[in-house]
Design a protein around this motif. Structure first.
Motif, PDB file in Angstrom:
ATOM      1  N   UNK A   1     106.469  58.233  24.581  1.00 53.61           N
ATOM      2  CA  UNK A   1     105.213  57.350  24.807  1.00 53.61           C
ATOM      3  C   UNK A   1     104.772  57.651  26.298  1.00 53.61           C
ATOM      4  N   UNK A   2     105.659  57.956  27.118  1.00 54.84           N
ATOM      5  CA  UNK A   2     105.573  58.020  28.602  1.00 54.84           C
ATOM      6  C   UNK A   2     104.612  59.591  28.745  1.00 54.84           C
ATOM      7  N   UNK A   3     104.994  60.542  27.889  1.00 59.59           N
ATOM      8  CA  UNK A   3     104.581  61.899  27.795  1.00 59.59           C
ATOM      9  C   UNK A   3     102.878  61.605  27.314  1.00 59.59           C
ATOM     10  N   UNK A   4     102.821  60.800  26.176  1.00 66.53           N
ATOM     11  CA  UNK A   4     101.528  60.588  25.715  1.00 66.53           C
ATOM     12  C   UNK A   4     100.712  59.999  26.830  1.00 66.53           C
ATOM     13  N   UNK A   5     101.091  58.829  27.365  1.00 67.76           N
ATOM     14  CA  UNK A   5     100.225  58.261  28.169  1.00 67.76           C
ATOM     15  C   UNK A   5     100.095  59.011  29.483  1.00 67.76           C
ATOM     16  N   UNK A   6     100.931  59.907  29.932  1.00 70.64           N
ATOM     17  CA  UNK A   6     100.605  61.124  31.171  1.00 70.64           C
ATOM     18  C   UNK A   6      99.504  61.950  30.717  1.00 70.64           C
ATOM     19  N   UNK A   7      99.812  62.447  29.309  1.00 64.14           N
ATOM     20  CA  UNK A   7      98.914  63.580  29.024  1.00 64.14           C
ATOM     21  C   UNK A   7      97.422  62.907  29.089  1.00 64.14           C
ATOM     22  N   UNK A   8      97.096  61.648  28.591  1.00 67.34           N
ATOM     23  CA  UNK A   8      95.853  60.919  28.545  1.00 67.34           C
ATOM     24  C   UNK A   8      95.228  61.020  30.017  1.00 67.34           C
ATOM     25  N   UNK A   9      96.336  60.203  30.930  1.00 68.52           N
ATOM     26  CA  UNK A   9      95.783  60.383  32.132  1.00 68.52           C
ATOM     27  C   UNK A   9      95.324  61.607  32.889  1.00 68.52           C
ATOM     28  N   UNK A  10      96.139  62.800  32.669  1.00 68.69           N
ATOM     29  CA  UNK A  10      95.700  63.984  33.083  1.00 68.69           C
ATOM     30  C   UNK A  10      94.624  64.424  32.652  1.00 68.69           C
ATOM     31  N   UNK A  11      94.115  63.982  31.339  1.00 70.90           N
ATOM     32  CA  UNK A  11      92.872  64.494  30.669  1.00 70.90           C
ATOM     33  C   UNK A  11      91.637  63.964  31.259  1.00 70.90           C
ATOM     34  N   UNK A  12      91.874  62.901  31.980  1.00 68.76           N
ATOM     35  CA  UNK A  12      90.675  62.411  32.821  1.00 68.76           C
ATOM     36  C   UNK A  12      90.215  63.145  34.111  1.00 68.76           C
ATOM     37  N   UNK A  13      91.347  63.881  34.470  1.00 68.60           N
ATOM     38  CA  UNK A  13      90.770  65.089  35.611  1.00 68.60           C
ATOM     39  C   UNK A  13      90.563  64.274  37.047  1.00 68.60           C
ATOM     40  N   UNK A  14      91.352  63.243  37.157  1.00 69.90           N
ATOM     41  CA  UNK A  14      90.809  62.332  38.184  1.00 69.90           C
ATOM     42  C   UNK A  14      92.312  61.439  38.713  1.00 69.90           C
ATOM     43  N   UNK A  15      92.414  61.581  40.111  1.00 69.67           N
ATOM     44  CA  UNK A  15      93.517  60.845  40.835  1.00 69.67           C
ATOM     45  C   UNK A  15      93.428  59.443  40.664  1.00 69.67           C
ATOM     46  N   UNK A  16      92.287  58.928  40.736  1.00 73.47           N
ATOM     47  CA  UNK A  16      92.161  57.539  40.517  1.00 73.47           C
ATOM     48  C   UNK A  16      91.001  57.014  39.547  1.00 73.47           C
ATOM     49  N   UNK A  17      91.143  56.002  38.668  1.00 75.61           N
ATOM     50  CA  UNK A  17      90.377  55.917  37.694  1.00 75.61           C
ATOM     51  C   UNK A  17      88.919  55.265  37.975  1.00 75.61           C
ATOM     52  N   UNK A  18      87.727  55.430  37.478  1.00 76.39           N
ATOM     53  CA  UNK A  18      86.711  54.887  37.698  1.00 76.39           C
ATOM     54  C   UNK A  18      86.568  53.874  36.653  1.00 76.39           C
ATOM     55  N   UNK A  19      85.642  52.821  36.923  1.00 78.44           N
ATOM     56  CA  UNK A  19      85.587  51.885  36.176  1.00 78.44           C
ATOM     57  C   UNK A  19      85.179  52.104  34.459  1.00 78.44           C
ATOM     58  N   UNK A  20      84.317  53.299  34.213  1.00 75.13           N
ATOM     59  CA  UNK A  20      84.153  53.635  33.342  1.00 75.13           C
ATOM     60  C   UNK A  20      85.412  54.477  32.518  1.00 75.13           C
ATOM     61  N   UNK A  21      86.273  54.836  33.399  1.00 72.67           N
ATOM     62  CA  UNK A  21      87.405  55.545  32.750  1.00 72.67           C
ATOM     63  C   UNK A  21      88.392  54.707  32.022  1.00 72.67           C
ATOM     64  N   UNK A  22      88.201  53.272  32.228  1.00 71.77           N
ATOM     65  CA  UNK A  22      89.338  52.415  31.755  1.00 71.77           C
ATOM     66  C   UNK A  22      89.619  52.423  30.464  1.00 71.77           C
ATOM     67  N   UNK A  23      88.432  52.335  29.386  1.00 68.38           N
ATOM     68  CA  UNK A  23      88.487  52.418  27.973  1.00 68.38           C
ATOM     69  C   UNK A  23      88.875  53.463  27.477  1.00 68.38           C
ATOM     70  N   UNK A  24      88.973  54.712  28.159  1.00 73.06           N
ATOM     71  CA  UNK A  24      89.278  56.032  27.438  1.00 73.06           C
ATOM     72  C   UNK A  24      90.932  56.103  27.640  1.00 73.06           C
TER      73      UNK A  24
END
Length: 443
Positions: A277-300
């Protein structure tokens, strides 16, 4: 007539017992085992009476009984005096301790500080604080996660809510919040030096001394932090007084950083214990392509959202909600007279086997679109409470937790030893009794 006979006559044929002479179930009430034990639910059903803290209580367990109390359609279950018995001296007139028209008025004003526009504005300083906080963590090696992330969430709360950083005062403020929260389950409820009640009163004084001088500056300024919002918000001519602002700030700062700390701790533990589950969550964060989330990123961050909800289910940050009957009423058909304290057990809701298959197992897929086990009953999942007192900061909390975990997963791999189980202390609010030792590996 015995205590048991007297109490039983008050509650008709409701199952229950007074417990040991004099003290009743006070020890179990204080140390949290009354909350987390399922014996009473399995033996007596969803509604039962008991004696604790020198008073008669009715405990509501499971989704139907808890939902009935929190929805409060009969307007008989008051939150203010229910919580007042436990924490009223330390968090007086916080939103959770108000009822009726006064609660509605204060909540309407406070809601202006939690609009989507305001939340988006809080995210930038929140992200900056998280980035700075994580930069001070070790690159690799052991870390006691709970106290470390608790400091981070306090920094987030003070920067986001107050527009400033606590600096050298951070440890003193953190201790004050801890003492106020833990005083709620004090056995000796008068100020004996060194005991919980006395420490809680001192903690409240520390928080007042820190916040009160800042109110005039916030009213005179044009800041965008939550403290400023409470000072300036006006709805139909109504505004908060200085005393209102002080009380709400103390309560919000406590609630914001304590509940987020507990959830982040539970998530870190399970992600370390379940690397898939850690790997899955990390892959999802990496796919955003940003070091810090924007407000519109949260639902992704869908996987992270599922992990967060499953962590909230297993370790609900506030496992019990207190109420007090303002008039004679009923609960699941049982008579409950006016003047009765009600303990609403959310732990039992989230471990109810009829709605949650294998309820003690960590399984974030329960919240996937294909399964949605939280929707099988309207009250199956209530980590933020329900009804008019549902947590006003739930969306801020979700935003903060995702923002922290996004940066954390991009920077570190989390590990715990094989076979490790996090020991939880359920006194007041749940926390790991061993501070959750993790091993960090910098990515």
């Amino acid at each position: 007539m015995s205590v048991m006979e007297t109490t039983t006559s008050r509650f008709g044929d409701m199952p229950g017992d007074a417990g040991p002479p004099v003290i009743g179930y006070t020890k179990q009430f204080v140390d949290g085992t009354l909350t987390t034990s399922r014996d009473r639910f399995e033996r007596d059903g969803p509604v039962t009476w008991l004696k604790a803290m020198g008073r008669s209580w009715v405990m509501a367990m499971g989704p139907d009984a808890c939902g009935e109390v929190l929805q409060n359609r009969d307007r008989a279950f008051d939150s203010g005096p229910g919580w007042g018995l436990l924490i009223g001296r330390f968090f007086r007139r916080g939103l959770m301790l108000l009822d009726g028209a006064e609660h509605h008025s204060h909540r309407r004003l406070m809601q202006e500080a939690f609009t989507s526009h305001r939340l988006a504005g809080y995210l930038e300083p929140l992200n900056e604080t998280v980035t700075a906080g994580l930069a001070a963590w070790p690159r690799d090696g052991a870390l006691d996660f709970y106290p470390t992330v608790k400091q981070l969430t306090l920094d987030v709360a003070t920067r986001t809510f107050m527009g400033e950083q606590t600096g050298v005062e951070a440890d003193r403020l953190n201790r004050a919040f801890v003492d106020c929260v833990r005083a709620g389950t004090a056995f000796v409820r008068f100020p004996v030096p060194g005991l919980r009640w006395s420490r809680g009163l001192h903690g409240r004084a520390v928080l007042e001394d820190y916040l009160r001088p800042r109110i005039a500056r916030k009213r005179a300024g044009d800041g965008t932090d939550l403290f400023s919002a409470l000072c300036h918000t006006e709805v139909e001519g109504e505004r908060f007084t200085d005393a209102d602002v002080l009380n709400h700030m103390i309560f919000l700062l406590m609630a914001a950083h304590d509940t987020s700390t507990i959830t982040l701790t539970t998530m870190a533990y399970h992600l370390a214990k379940h690397p898939e589950w850690q790997d899955r969550a990390r892959a999802e964060s990496e796919a955003l392509g940003t070091d810090a989330v924007a407000y519109d990123d949260l639902e992704r961050l869908e996987v992270l959202d599922q992990v967060m909800k499953e962590s909230l289910r297993l370790v609900v940050p506030v496992p019990g909600l207190s109420r007090y009957t303002s008039k004679d009423t009923t609960l699941q058909g049982y008579p409950v007279p006016a003047g009765t304290y009600i303990a609403t057990n959310l732990y039992s809701v989230h471990r109810y086997h009829e709605w949650w298959p294998d309820p003690d197992r960590f399984d974030p897929g329960r919240f996937s679109p294909q399964r949605r086990e939280d929707k099988v009953h309207r009250y199956a999942f209530m980590p933020f409470g329900n009804g008019v007192h549902k947590c006003i900061g739930m969306y801020f909390g979700g935003m903060e937790i995702k923002a922290v975990m996004h940066q954390l997963l991009l920077k570190y791999r989390l590990e715990v030893p094989d076979g490790y189980t996090m020991p939880l202390d359920w006194t007041s609010l749940p926390r790991p009794s061993d501070r959750l030792p993790l091993t960090l590996h910098r990515l």
